[in-house]
Design a protein around this motif. Sequence first.
Motif, PDB file in Angstrom:
ATOM      1  N   PHE A   7      38.077  55.588  -3.899  1.00 17.45           N
ATOM      2  CA  PHE A   7      37.878  56.799  -3.132  1.00 17.45           C
ATOM      3  C   PHE A   7      36.462  56.817  -2.587  1.00 17.45           C
ATOM      4  N   LYS A   8      36.305  57.423  -1.408  1.00 21.48           N
ATOM      5  CA  LYS A   8      34.971  57.642  -0.872  1.00 21.48           C
ATOM      6  C   LYS A   8      34.265  58.645  -1.775  1.00 21.48           C
ATOM      7  N   GLU A   9      32.952  58.552  -1.849  1.00 23.07           N
ATOM      8  CA  GLU A   9      32.196  59.467  -2.699  1.00 23.07           C
ATOM      9  C   GLU A   9      32.009  60.841  -2.081  1.00 23.07           C
ATOM     10  N   GLU A  10      32.250  60.967  -0.783  1.00 21.04           N
ATOM     11  CA  GLU A  10      32.041  62.259  -0.137  1.00 21.04           C
ATOM     12  C   GLU A  10      33.142  63.236  -0.538  1.00 21.04           C
ATOM     13  N   LYS A  11      32.724  64.467  -0.793  1.00 18.98           N
ATOM     14  CA  LYS A  11      33.682  65.503  -1.168  1.00 18.98           C
ATOM     15  C   LYS A  11      34.333  66.068   0.081  1.00 18.98           C
ATOM     16  N   ILE A  12      35.539  66.560  -0.091  1.00 20.81           N
ATOM     17  CA  ILE A  12      36.197  67.231   1.025  1.00 20.81           C
ATOM     18  C   ILE A  12      35.541  68.597   1.203  1.00 20.81           C
ATOM     19  N   THR A  13      35.714  69.186   2.367  1.00 14.93           N
ATOM     20  CA  THR A  13      35.091  70.478   2.621  1.00 14.93           C
ATOM     21  C   THR A  13      35.771  71.565   1.806  1.00 14.93           C
ATOM     22  N   GLU A  45      30.165  66.753 -15.134  1.00 12.59           N
ATOM     23  CA  GLU A  45      30.655  66.817 -16.518  1.00 12.59           C
ATOM     24  C   GLU A  45      32.178  66.673 -16.570  1.00 12.59           C
ATOM     25  N   GLY A  46      32.878  67.425 -15.730  1.00 13.26           N
ATOM     26  CA  GLY A  46      34.338  67.355 -15.709  1.00 13.26           C
ATOM     27  C   GLY A  46      34.854  66.006 -15.262  1.00 13.26           C
ATOM     28  N   LEU A  47      34.240  65.446 -14.214  1.00 15.93           N
ATOM     29  CA  LEU A  47      34.666  64.132 -13.723  1.00 15.93           C
ATOM     30  C   LEU A  47      34.395  63.045 -14.755  1.00 15.93           C
ATOM     31  N   ASN A  48      33.288  63.163 -15.503  1.00 19.90           N
ATOM     32  CA  ASN A  48      33.011  62.191 -16.565  1.00 19.90           C
ATOM     33  C   ASN A  48      34.080  62.241 -17.653  1.00 19.90           C
ATOM     34  N   LYS A  49      34.566  63.431 -17.984  1.00 24.51           N
ATOM     35  CA  LYS A  49      35.658  63.558 -18.949  1.00 24.51           C
ATOM     36  C   LYS A  49      36.896  62.819 -18.449  1.00 24.51           C
ATOM     37  N   LEU A  50      37.211  63.014 -17.165  1.00 21.47           N
ATOM     38  CA  LEU A  50      38.386  62.347 -16.587  1.00 21.47           C
ATOM     39  C   LEU A  50      38.194  60.837 -16.498  1.00 21.47           C
ATOM     40  N   ASN A  51      36.971  60.398 -16.222  1.00 22.28           N
ATOM     41  CA  ASN A  51      36.710  58.963 -16.095  1.00 22.28           C
ATOM     42  C   ASN A  51      36.916  58.215 -17.411  1.00 22.28           C
ATOM     43  N   LYS A  52      36.879  58.943 -18.532  1.00 24.46           N
ATOM     44  CA  LYS A  52      37.190  58.330 -19.823  1.00 24.46           C
ATOM     45  C   LYS A  52      38.691  58.083 -19.969  1.00 24.46           C
ATOM     46  N   ILE A  53      39.479  58.777 -19.161  1.00 25.76           N
ATOM     47  CA  ILE A  53      40.937  58.748 -19.303  1.00 25.76           C
ATOM     48  C   ILE A  53      41.612  57.934 -18.210  1.00 25.76           C
ATOM     49  N   ILE A  54      41.168  58.113 -16.964  1.00 20.23           N
ATOM     50  CA  ILE A  54      41.814  57.427 -15.838  1.00 20.23           C
ATOM     51  C   ILE A  54      40.868  56.408 -15.226  1.00 20.23           C
ATOM     52  N   LYS A  55      41.461  55.385 -14.621  1.00 17.36           N
ATOM     53  CA  LYS A  55      40.632  54.298 -14.075  1.00 17.36           C
ATOM     54  C   LYS A  55      40.144  54.568 -12.652  1.00 17.36           C
ATOM     55  N   TYR A  56      40.688  55.594 -12.016  1.00 25.26           N
ATOM     56  CA  TYR A  56      40.284  55.902 -10.650  1.00 25.26           C
ATOM     57  C   TYR A  56      39.210  56.977 -10.668  1.00 25.26           C
ATOM     58  N   LYS A  57      38.233  56.837  -9.777  1.00 25.73           N
ATOM     59  CA  LYS A  57      37.167  57.824  -9.672  1.00 25.73           C
ATOM     60  C   LYS A  57      37.267  58.485  -8.308  1.00 25.73           C
ATOM     61  N   ALA A  58      37.493  59.782  -8.336  1.00 25.00           N
ATOM     62  CA  ALA A  58      37.596  60.549  -7.100  1.00 25.00           C
ATOM     63  C   ALA A  58      36.603  61.709  -7.169  1.00 25.00           C
ATOM     64  N   PRO A  59      36.109  62.176  -6.018  1.00 24.86           N
ATOM     65  CA  PRO A  59      35.136  63.270  -6.020  1.00 24.86           C
ATOM     66  C   PRO A  59      35.713  64.611  -6.467  1.00 24.86           C
ATOM     67  N   ILE A  60      37.018  64.790  -6.278  1.00 23.84           N
ATOM     68  CA  ILE A  60      37.682  66.027  -6.716  1.00 23.84           C
ATOM     69  C   ILE A  60      39.022  65.643  -7.338  1.00 23.84           C
ATOM     70  N   VAL A  61      39.303  66.237  -8.493  1.00 27.84           N
ATOM     71  CA  VAL A  61      40.591  66.036  -9.153  1.00 27.84           C
ATOM     72  C   VAL A  61      41.175  67.406  -9.464  1.00 27.84           C
ATOM     73  N   LEU A  62      42.435  67.592  -9.114  1.00 27.60           N
ATOM     74  CA  LEU A  62      43.138  68.822  -9.455  1.00 27.60           C
ATOM     75  C   LEU A  62      44.000  68.543 -10.682  1.00 27.60           C
ATOM     76  N   ILE A  63      43.803  69.325 -11.728  1.00 23.89           N
ATOM     77  CA  ILE A  63      44.674  69.244 -12.902  1.00 23.89           C
ATOM     78  C   ILE A  63      45.742  70.306 -12.690  1.00 23.89           C
ATOM     79  N   ILE A  64      46.968  69.852 -12.513  1.00 28.11           N
ATOM     80  CA  ILE A  64      48.071  70.753 -12.194  1.00 28.11           C
ATOM     81  C   ILE A  64      48.826  71.058 -13.489  1.00 28.11           C
TER      82      ILE A  64
END
Length: 132
Positions: A7-13, A45-64
Amino acid sequence: MTEKIEFKEEKITKENLLKILEAGRLAPTAKNLQPQRIYVVETEEGLNKLNKIIKYKAPIVLIICGDIENCYKENYYVSYRSDTILVAIHMILEATHLGIDNLWINDLNIIDKVEKEFDLTKNIRPVSLLLL
């Protein structure tokens, strides 16, 4: 052969994020009870928690997630899973329409880890992730 996804590092608007979330809000759910609970993870902080679990790094993750107490129930049927999948599909379609790359993750092993890592309440169950 596993394809590498980056993923690109830029966040969506903020405007586009709100459009995606609104598409999820408008999605149909059983008896229109709207049991979805969407957590927007965009802090380091939140993205670091997710990075421990998933191999993909995205600027925004929605937990549904789905609220298992406030969804349609009849006999042995509980609607929160199917409701949240409809919500995810609507958000995926909106993100794609806006030209925003996305990846939907619906892996039970990952979801169980997300639930523990984010210490979600007993009645709020994560169902999938949407990486933007």
